[in-house]
Design a protein around this motif. Structure first.
Motif, mmCIF file in Angstrom:
data_model
loop_
_atom_site.group_PDB
_atom_site.id
_atom_site.type_symbol
_atom_site.label_atom_id
_atom_site.label_comp_id
_atom_site.label_asym_id
_atom_site.label_seq_id
_atom_site.Cartn_x
_atom_site.Cartn_y
_atom_site.Cartn_z
ATOM 1 N N GLN A 1 0.978 -1.122 0.359
ATOM 2 C CA GLN A 1 -0.172 0.021 -0.151
ATOM 3 C C GLN A 1 0.824 1.617 0.361
ATOM 4 O O GLN A 1 0.775 2.028 0.259
ATOM 5 C CB GLN A 1 -1.196 -0.539 1.099
ATOM 6 C CG GLN A 1 -2.013 -1.482 0.951
ATOM 7 C CD GLN A 1 -2.728 -1.217 2.040
ATOM 8 O OE1 GLN A 1 -2.769 -0.644 3.247
ATOM 9 N NE2 GLN A 1 -4.212 -2.103 2.117
ATOM 10 N N GLY A 2 1.385 1.618 -0.852
ATOM 11 C CA GLY A 2 2.694 2.707 -0.759
ATOM 12 C C GLY A 2 3.505 3.122 0.006
ATOM 13 O O GLY A 2 4.283 3.865 0.042
ATOM 14 N N ARG A 3 3.922 2.160 0.572
ATOM 15 C CA ARG A 3 4.371 1.899 2.456
ATOM 16 C C ARG A 3 6.205 1.436 2.185
ATOM 17 O O ARG A 3 5.894 0.091 1.732
ATOM 18 C CB ARG A 3 4.161 1.630 3.308
ATOM 19 C CG ARG A 3 4.089 2.138 4.249
ATOM 20 C CD ARG A 3 3.381 2.876 5.578
ATOM 21 N NE ARG A 3 2.553 2.529 5.890
ATOM 22 C CZ ARG A 3 1.127 2.447 5.897
ATOM 23 N NH1 ARG A 3 1.036 3.682 6.362
ATOM 24 N NH2 ARG A 3 0.089 1.510 6.771
ATOM 25 N N GLU A 4 7.215 2.299 2.359
ATOM 26 C CA GLU A 4 8.675 0.436 1.839
ATOM 27 C C GLU A 4 8.896 0.630 3.239
ATOM 28 O O GLU A 4 9.030 1.940 3.872
ATOM 29 C CB GLU A 4 9.480 1.635 0.640
ATOM 30 C CG GLU A 4 9.988 0.297 0.620
ATOM 31 C CD GLU A 4 11.468 0.874 -0.407
ATOM 32 O OE1 GLU A 4 11.733 0.236 -1.773
ATOM 33 O OE2 GLU A 4 11.707 1.758 -0.816
ATOM 34 N N ARG A 5 9.294 -0.630 4.322
ATOM 35 C CA ARG A 5 9.903 -0.871 5.736
ATOM 36 C C ARG A 5 10.657 -1.274 5.141
ATOM 37 O O ARG A 5 10.629 -2.636 4.281
ATOM 38 C CB ARG A 5 8.642 -1.440 6.531
ATOM 39 C CG ARG A 5 7.668 -0.405 6.408
ATOM 40 C CD ARG A 5 6.155 -1.119 7.171
ATOM 41 N NE ARG A 5 5.407 -0.002 7.610
ATOM 42 C CZ ARG A 5 3.598 -0.593 7.998
ATOM 43 N NH1 ARG A 5 3.587 -1.586 7.997
ATOM 44 N NH2 ARG A 5 3.627 0.577 8.930
ATOM 45 N N TYR A 6 11.763 -1.918 6.037
ATOM 46 C CA TYR A 6 12.919 -2.873 6.444
ATOM 47 C C TYR A 6 12.818 -3.997 7.089
ATOM 48 O O TYR A 6 12.732 -3.004 8.521
ATOM 49 C CB TYR A 6 14.307 -1.806 5.962
ATOM 50 C CG TYR A 6 14.184 -0.892 4.857
ATOM 51 C CD1 TYR A 6 14.752 -1.029 3.267
ATOM 52 C CD2 TYR A 6 13.814 0.674 5.165
ATOM 53 C CE1 TYR A 6 14.235 -0.492 2.434
ATOM 54 C CE2 TYR A 6 13.206 1.593 3.965
ATOM 55 C CZ TYR A 6 13.285 1.091 3.063
ATOM 56 O OH TYR A 6 13.521 1.750 1.291
ATOM 57 N N TYR A 7 13.282 -4.358 7.202
ATOM 58 C CA TYR A 7 13.696 -5.516 8.243
ATOM 59 C C TYR A 7 15.405 -5.891 7.601
ATOM 60 O O TYR A 7 15.137 -7.244 7.120
ATOM 61 C CB TYR A 7 12.389 -6.555 8.226
ATOM 62 C CG TYR A 7 11.800 -5.683 9.317
ATOM 63 C CD1 TYR A 7 11.622 -5.388 10.892
ATOM 64 C CD2 TYR A 7 10.287 -5.611 8.577
ATOM 65 C CE1 TYR A 7 10.833 -4.934 11.231
ATOM 66 C CE2 TYR A 7 9.646 -5.434 9.673
ATOM 67 C CZ TYR A 7 9.513 -5.030 10.610
ATOM 68 O OH TYR A 7 8.532 -4.246 11.271
ATOM 69 N N SER A 8 15.892 -6.344 8.755
ATOM 70 C CA SER A 8 17.560 -6.799 8.617
ATOM 71 C C SER A 8 17.267 -8.033 10.009
ATOM 72 O O SER A 8 16.557 -7.985 10.749
ATOM 73 C CB SER A 8 18.598 -6.175 9.504
ATOM 74 O OG SER A 8 19.146 -4.586 8.621
ATOM 75 N N ALA A 9 17.787 -8.582 10.024
ATOM 76 C CA ALA A 9 17.676 -10.047 10.585
ATOM 77 C C ALA A 9 19.254 -10.630 10.760
ATOM 78 O O ALA A 9 19.443 -10.820 9.956
ATOM 79 C CB ALA A 9 16.721 -10.910 10.616
ATOM 80 N N ASN A 10 19.669 -11.730 11.758
ATOM 81 C CA ASN A 10 20.607 -12.355 11.870
ATOM 82 C C ASN A 10 19.367 -13.712 12.132
ATOM 83 O O ASN A 10 18.651 -14.149 12.663
ATOM 84 C CB ASN A 10 20.897 -12.153 12.926
ATOM 85 C CG ASN A 10 22.132 -11.191 13.196
ATOM 86 O OD1 ASN A 10 23.309 -10.826 11.850
ATOM 87 N ND2 ASN A 10 22.355 -9.767 13.901
ATOM 88 N N VAL A 11 20.286 -14.645 10.465
ATOM 89 C CA VAL A 11 18.950 -16.384 10.876
ATOM 90 C C VAL A 11 19.931 -17.500 10.951
ATOM 91 O O VAL A 11 21.152 -17.065 9.989
ATOM 92 C CB VAL A 11 18.486 -15.909 9.249
ATOM 93 C CG1 VAL A 11 17.733 -16.737 9.361
ATOM 94 C CG2 VAL A 11 17.756 -14.705 9.281
ATOM 95 N N THR A 12 19.502 -18.071 11.836
ATOM 96 C CA THR A 12 20.438 -19.319 11.934
ATOM 97 C C THR A 12 19.089 -20.446 11.516
ATOM 98 O O THR A 12 18.627 -20.494 11.438
ATOM 99 C CB THR A 12 20.779 -19.091 13.391
ATOM 100 O OG1 THR A 12 21.166 -18.308 13.568
ATOM 101 C CG2 THR A 12 21.426 -20.483 13.951
#
Ligand code: FES
Ligand SMILES: [Fe+2]
Lengths: 157, 426
Positions: free
Chosen positions: A113-124
């Motif tokens: 819906q026109g909104r950009e969001r970011y998520y960074s993560a450490n993944v195991t």
């Protein structure tokens, strides 16, 4: 022969591609029957089962999560968010013939819906070798912002 | 000078103007007249288990430390050094013998008293330490719920909660005989005004629509329990902006109906508990694990919501932080608390099967209400058959907007309060 980093990366990349392209049913088959998909709040917790997490999904809950995303009955996933994720910085922590533990970084951009969001993560990833190739026994996604306020996530990290 | 909006022209008994969600001037007035002048929930007793325990949080927009001193007394202190204003503590929680400001080292006690400053000679005789404690707010608590206020003149908490107290007591029966403890929280923001969340806590009307996909994910028995919009639940106005929405009347008093059969989804838990507890205790625990059948909205910032505490914090006119705090039995069986955690994760929080859909609906209200001019938000559902109990409290059917009307009535009282207006003008 022990599971190689190259094999693990190939498998992990396949999972990422499936999630970005909405192949959720196929994604379910990447897990072992006892596999867990965990998004912790406290990344240092030693037993996630005893703690509150964002998600602590066994096979049934993963199935429910996928059904929900595909049902068209959840307004937060109607239309679904589009995601692009990039994984890198792979490191093999442990490996033998039947199982391995790989740690990596994930940068994810979400568009809805026109909104950009970011998520960074450490993944195991805890991977196991089966007759059917590699499977996920545990995937633990430690969001960089896990102890802060998030925004809602109606997709699979 | 900018002309302030007139609250009385924006809210009526059964409707409100859409601008209440997006007028920034009105928002600033709310912070002064509501969040500075009412009892604001800050913590649960179990967040401060020992002498020296503390948490940091907010009262409205003001950062505070909630601290338990050596004698066990709880203090709510502005997190602002009396020297030049730095926050003295940035930990979310912990234990501390004192709070030392990181800038020039002024040291404060657990009760906020200024104990020592480095190189005091620089002040000669002019520094009266007794006049410079961390500023403390008024604090009172009821059944483990700790509230604070800037307002020295507000009525005692006991009176402020009034008839809401019995509902708090009922809610705490989820301890199944043990005290309630908090067990972690889901925290998220949504791009919308805080009142949209306040309204939602007593909005049963949305449940079968917004939470379809959650209902799809539970067994039939649970679906039937949550099929309450045509049931004999109710919403009751408890005064002072508080209200209760009873969705599942059978689950109001968790110590009653203990001989009711154990729901299918808790069979396994009941079997496991039977190894350690007699049958009656197993039933009591299992019933408590399922949660209460009501939402208690405590104006303006906290709710005892079925099985958890819901806390809102306004961040801006169009941004609100929500916490869903999980609760469990302090000292109770760990397997039962784990079931509670899994239930909480199932519906609540930013990755749950319920919250994201609520958040989407609220997001839509914020954006939609910007359309046009002078168009009302309707709050009249259930008004026609609203009636008065013998106690004088108003009530209507479970899907009525009685709880919202209660909150907006108090909102109007607060926003038009002469003392508040004078105070804000100073
Ligand atoms: S600002 Fe705290 S000691 Fe100076
Ligand atoms: Fe909801």
């Amino acid at each position: 022969m022990s599971i190689t980093l190259a094999d693990a990366i190939e498998f992990i990349t396949l999972e990422a591609d499936m999630l970005d392209y909405g192949q959720f049913k196929e994604w379910l088959s990447l897990y072992t029957p006892d596999g867990l998909y965990i998004v912790p709040i406290d990344p240092d917790a030693d037993d996630y089962q005893k703690k509150l997490n964002y998600a602590y999904d066994n096979a049934e809950m993963r199935q429910n999560r996928v059904t929900r995303l595909l049902s068209g009955r959840a307004i937060s996933a109607m239309p679904p968010a589009h995601t692009v994720r990039l994984l890198g910085r792979y490191r093999m922590l442990e490996t033998d013939e039947t199982k391995c533990i790989v740690r990596c970084a994930q940068m994810l951009t979400e568009m809805r819906q026109g909104r950009e969001r970011y998520y960074s993560a450490n993944v195991t990833f805890h991977l196991v070798k089966t007759d059917d190739g590699l499977k996920i026994d545990r995937k633990i996604i430690c969001l960089l912002t896990s102890t802060e306020a998030l925004t809602t996530v109606s997709y699979i990290l | 000078m900018t002309l302030l909006p007139d609250p009385a022209s924006l809210v009526n008994e059964d409707r409100a103007d859409g601008s209440i969600y997006n007028n920034a001037l009105l928002y600033d007035m709310e912070m002064d007249r509501i969040f500075k002048r009412n009892w604001i929930w800050v913590a649960h007793r179990s967040d401060l288990p020992d002498p020296g325990s503390f948490i940091t949080t907010f009262v409205g927009q003001h950062p505070v430390i909630v601290s338990r001193d050596r004698k066990g007394e709880v203090h709510v202190l502005l997190n602002r050094c009396r020297h030049r204003g730095a926050t003295v503590c940035e930990h979310k929680s912990g234990k501390a013998a004192s709070f030392v400001c990181p800038y020039h080292g002024w040291a404060y006690g657990q009760d906020g008293a200024l104990r020592a400053v480095p190189q005091p000679k620089g002040y000669g005789d002019s520094l009266d330490k007794s006049k410079l404690p961390l500023v403390s707010l008024r604090v009172e608590d009821y059944n483990g719920m700790i509230f604070a206020t800037f307002n020295a003149d507000i009525m005692p908490l006991d009176e402020w909660l009034g008839p809401a107290k019995i509902w708090i007591d009922l809610f705490m029966k989820q301890g199944a005989g043990w005290p309630i403890k908090t067990m972690g929280e889901h925290k998220f923001t949504f791009p919308g005004n805080w009142k949209i969340q306040l309204e939602n806590t007593t909005d049963a009307y949305h449940f079968p629509i917004v939470h379809k996909s959650f209902l799809d994910s539970v067994d039939n028995q649970t679906q039937n329990i949550f099929d309450f919009v045509e049931g004999d639940g109710f919403v009751e106005d408890l005064g002072n902006g508080h209200s209760v929405m009873v969705m599942i009347p059978e689950l109001v008093d968790l110590e009653e109906n203990l001989d009711a059969p154990i729901p299918e989804r808790f069979q396994k838990l009941a079997e496991a508990l039977s190894k350690d507890y007699p049958p009656e205790k197993v039933r009591q625990i299992v019933r408590a694990v399922g949660g209460s059948g009501f939402n208690l909205n405590l104006y303006p910032n906290v709710a005892c919501s079925m099985a958890f505490f819901r806390v809102l914090r306004p961040l801006a006119v169009d941004e609100t932080e929500i916490r869903h705090i999980a609760i469990g039995m302090d000292g109770g069986p760990e397997i039962a608390n784990e079931v509670r955690l899994r239930l909480h994760e199932h519906f609540q929080g930013p990755l749950g099967f319920g919250t994201p859909d609520d958040s989407e609906a609220w997001d839509r209200v914020q954006r939609g209400a910007l359309a046009g001019y002078n168009i009302d938000i309707l709050l009249n559902r259930g008004l026609e058959h609203e009636a008065k109990r013998e106690s004088g409290l108003l009530f209507s059917d479970v899907t009525a907007e009685t709880g919202m009307r209660a909150a907006y009535r108090q909102w109007l009282t607060d926003m038009t309060c002469e003392t508040a207006i004078e105070e804000a003008a100073q």
